[in-house]
Design an enzyme around this catalytic site. Sequence first.
Site, short mmCIF file in Angstrom:
data_model
loop_
_atom_site.label_atom_id
_atom_site.label_comp_id
_atom_site.label_asym_id
_atom_site.label_seq_id
_atom_site.Cartn_x
_atom_site.Cartn_y
_atom_site.Cartn_z
N LYS A 17 -3.06 -16.16 8.72
CA LYS A 17 -2.31 -15.25 9.58
C LYS A 17 -1.65 -15.96 10.76
O LYS A 17 -0.54 -16.44 10.65
CB LYS A 17 -3.22 -14.10 10.05
N TYR A 74 0.82 -1.21 0.00
CA TYR A 74 0.00 0.00 0.00
C TYR A 74 0.86 1.26 0.00
O TYR A 74 0.59 2.21 0.75
CB TYR A 74 -0.96 0.00 1.20
N TYR A 129 -13.57 -6.56 4.33
CA TYR A 129 -12.29 -6.71 3.61
C TYR A 129 -11.90 -8.18 3.67
O TYR A 129 -11.87 -8.79 4.74
CB TYR A 129 -11.19 -5.85 4.25
N ASP A 158 -14.85 -15.80 7.17
CA ASP A 158 -13.45 -15.39 7.00
C ASP A 158 -12.89 -15.09 8.39
O ASP A 158 -13.08 -14.00 8.93
CB ASP A 158 -13.40 -14.17 6.09
#
Length: 428
Positions: free
Chosen positions: A274, A17, A144, A245
């Site tokens: 993660k 980003y 997201y 998710d």
Amino acid sequence: MSKSDRFFDQEHIWHPYASMTNPIPCYTVISAKGVYLKLKNGKNIIDGMSSWWSVIHGYNHPLLNKALKKQIKKMSHVMFGGITHPAAIALCRKLISLTPKKLDCVFLSDSGSVAIEIALKMSIQYWQSLGQKRKLFLTIRNGYHGDTFAAMSISDPKNSFHKIYHNLLPKNLFADAPVSSFHDHWNNSDIISFQKIIEKNSHKIAGVILEPIVQGVGGMNFYHPTYLKKIQNLCQYYSIPLIFDEIATGFGRTGKMFAFEYANVIPDILCLGKSITGGTITLAATLTSRKIADIISECETKCFMHGPTYMGNPLACAVANANIKILNTNQWKIQVSNIEKQLLKTLSPLINHPYVINVRILGAIGVIECSRLINMFLIQKFFVNNGVWIRPFKKLIYILPPYIISMNELNKLTNVILKAFDHNSLFL
């Protein structure tokens, strides 16, 4: 960082980003131990981000390192097509034992975004096997799910991460995000938007996907558990697969092993990633029910059409096994509870600051929503100069400390955040 290294980094290395023409300066980390990152200049700073949710037991954990060293002496990688190995078998056993009984088929991959892509492909192939070409997904705004194309298509189309790709992405269905927060009373009007969309489009929807309880970088919102119950009821009524998710929230971050446990619901497909390896190496998993797996396996191709090169990587599986072994001691429950209490005590008073709209805390997650945009360059420098690593975005300052953080270290994190609000220059 030497001048030559700094120049090379800025000129040639594209960070997440970030701009190549006007990059925010990067800080060189040369080692990490426990909750500390050691910078090139010798300064130790407390990591308040757990390297984006993942390093839950801290850096250089001896049991995780031992698992990596033991496995690498045998093999670091072997293809998973037509081959299996003990580390993958042991991991899948552990994942099935940790999750609801219904989820008994595991597909391993190498990143969270890929786990989401796999879940969406599973849903599409499931319906194709039943003779229906469904391709739409229903989700809620402010979500997201990753940066790959299908994952972007189910993330909020107005999200600043993805809006430039909006016209190129598959069109999906977005209901209004629930307004009832985790700690508020449930307002039944929250489900109306979702209910209207699913009633109108149920024959076209391949799956429903949500981040349970905690929406991540779409806004760091914590919504009411009843919303998940209502969603599950509607999915069951219309026989639509429900995908959760839990890539960010799984493995204890919210105070439960999985955030969906707050609502006592069970998904048809579950995505994990993660912190699955304790933040040591990349790995992800997509779990589904025997029913969905069997139906997919009886389609025209007689198999699920996906196969990452590093699927079931032995090194990653071995350290994931060690990570789950640590979690199974249940020490994380005490650690996360203590973090939550401390965050409530230290951050809640910020609600009275003129720059603060809201303060949200759940488990080992603390979020301050600001009324003004944050000057990323200046606040990052301010945090590092004060001995902490916190990476805000847009109007949010949030922390996700490793579970092993001491109360003194956590106090330092929160005190530096409080101190930041004394400096107008850090806000735009």
